[in-house]
Design an enzyme around this catalytic site. Structure first.
Site, PDB file in Angstrom:
ATOM      1  N   CYS A   1      -0.469   4.129   2.091  1.00 25.46           N
ATOM      2  CA  CYS A   1      -0.293   4.004   3.541  1.00 25.46           C
ATOM      3  C   CYS A   1       1.161   4.270   3.944  1.00 25.46           C
ATOM      4  O   CYS A   1       1.420   4.891   4.964  1.00 25.46           O
ATOM      5  CB  CYS A   1      -0.653   2.602   4.019  1.00 25.46           C
ATOM      6  SG  CYS A   1      -2.092   1.897   3.243  1.00 25.46           S
ATOM      7  N   ASP A   2       2.105   3.774   3.160  1.00 22.84           N
ATOM      8  CA  ASP A   2       3.491   3.711   3.631  1.00 22.84           C
ATOM      9  C   ASP A   2       4.502   4.566   2.848  1.00 22.84           C
ATOM     10  O   ASP A   2       5.641   4.699   3.274  1.00 22.84           O
ATOM     11  CB  ASP A   2       3.969   2.242   3.614  1.00 22.84           C
ATOM     12  CG  ASP A   2       3.080   1.368   4.491  1.00 22.84           C
ATOM     13  OD1 ASP A   2       2.611   1.868   5.520  1.00 22.84           O
ATOM     14  OD2 ASP A   2       2.848   0.202   4.130  1.00 22.84           O
TER      15      ASP A   2
ATOM     16  N   CYS B   1       0.824  -1.211   0.000  1.00 25.12           N
ATOM     17  CA  CYS B   1       0.000   0.000   0.000  1.00 25.12           C
ATOM     18  C   CYS B   1       0.860   1.264   0.000  1.00 25.12           C
ATOM     19  O   CYS B   1       1.310   1.717   1.050  1.00 25.12           O
ATOM     20  CB  CYS B   1      -0.923   0.005   1.209  1.00 25.12           C
ATOM     21  SG  CYS B   1      -1.914   1.490   1.317  1.00 25.12           S
TER      22      CYS B   1
END
Ligand code: NDP
Length: 305
Positions: A135-136, A132
């Protein structure tokens, strides 16, 4: 006894909720451990009609949820741990505790990221291994990254990661991308993206954190190492259907088989979204099939009298 239970809170489940709630069926929607599904892991959604300037995936889900709530959907947090679809009423158990009886069930459990299954992947997950970018990606400012895959997801992740990374290497097992033309063009034009063709990741390297990948060129057999601080795996998805094994008909890849609209082979059980769709897998098609499943369930309930 409920009229409709919906499992899953992505676009398919939420659209089914909007339609069944507006049909006054008082749907109960069980959200699942990852509420909102895959759209919550994406950035800008540019191809969902009605948003000419794009909308963020999580924002789109928030709007759909609010719309479903407005018409009286009951939301239950948590995961479904078992179902019994052999007799009527159908039984759905949440977190091993609460069992709900229902006349109809709409399965909208979606699909999840597939992992490479190579050494280093599991142990370094969350320490540089991710599926992701949204997300990261932020954690890798100024660093070099690897994206694995040649589809739209890989191109989207690679492009997004160039906001943070100094360089993104896309490792693909062939010499042609699977991604759509527009996504390919965007990636080819991005000066921070490099392509490593005909190559597979054999191992993710690093002690505690990712420091690189070991690559094998599948044409020449040549082994090489590529330094990187993060590996984003984008090689597709598999349907979340384990819960229904042996109870609902599935194809060879585990996708639920739907016929005559969104009906499964079990009376009163419908499926919508990525859990039954290997071909299209778009937010808009998931939403469309959620609407169809809701209307099919409504007609079935009318037939019960
Ligand atoms: P895809 O199945 O389309 O692509 C998966 C990619 O990973 C392929 O290039 C495949 O290689 C490669 N791959 C698969 N298994 C392995 C493995 N074990 N090792 C190495 N490489 C592997 O999945 P996506 O998630 O990219 O896309 C899914 C769907 O979602 C598609 O329909 C796509 O169009 C859609 N989508 C649309 C977006 C948009 O329009 N904005 C954004 C993201 C997704 P190979 O090509 O050789 O098979």
């Amino acid at each position: 006894m409920q009229n409709v239970v919906i499992i899953g809170s992505g676009p398919a489940g939420l659209t089914a909720a909007i339609y069944t709630a507006r049909a006054n069926l008082k749907p109960v929607l069980i959200q699942g451990a990852h509420a909102g599904g895959q759209l919550t892991l994406t950035t800008e959604v540019e191809n969902y009609p009605g948003f000419r300037h794009a909308i963020l995936g999580p924002d789109l889900i928030t709007e759909m949820r609010a719309q479903a709530e407005r018409f009286g959907t009951e939301f239950i947090a948590g995961d479904v741990t078992s179902v019994d679809l052999k007799t009527l009423p159908l039984h759905v158990t949440v977190e091993g505790e609460q069992t709900i009886d229902t006349k109809t069930l709409i399965i909208a459990t979606g699909a999840s990221a597939i992992w490479l299954g190579v050494p280093g992947e599991t142990v370094l997950m969350g320490h540089g291994v991710s599926s992701c970018a949204t997300c990261d990606g932020f954690f890798f400012r100024g660093q070099e990254l690897v994206v694995v895959g040649g589809g739209d997801t890989a191109m989207e992740e690679a492009n997004f990661l160039t906001r943070f990374a100094s360089k993104v290497s896309v490792v693909h097992r062939r010499d042609k991308l699977r991604a759509s033309k527009i996504m390919q063009d965007r990636a080819f034009k991005n000066e921070k993206i490099a392509f490593v063709w005909n190559s597979v990741v054999e191992e993710i390297l690093g002690k505690g954190v990712v420091t690189g990948v070991r690559l094998r060129n599948i044409v020449t057999g040549h082994i090489s190492e590529l330094k990187c601080a993060g590996v984003f795996v984008a090689i597709g998805h598999s349907p979340n259907t384990r819960l229904f094994e042996g109870q609902v008909e599935m194809d060879g890849r585990g996708y639920i088989v739907t016929k005559h609209g969104m009906a499964t082979n079990v009376p009163g059980v419908y499926a919508a979204g990525d859990v039954q769709d290997i071909h299209y897998r778009q937010a808009i098609t998931a939403a469309g099939s959620g609407c169809m499943a809701a209307m099919d369930a409504e007609r079935y309930l009318e037939g019960l009298g």
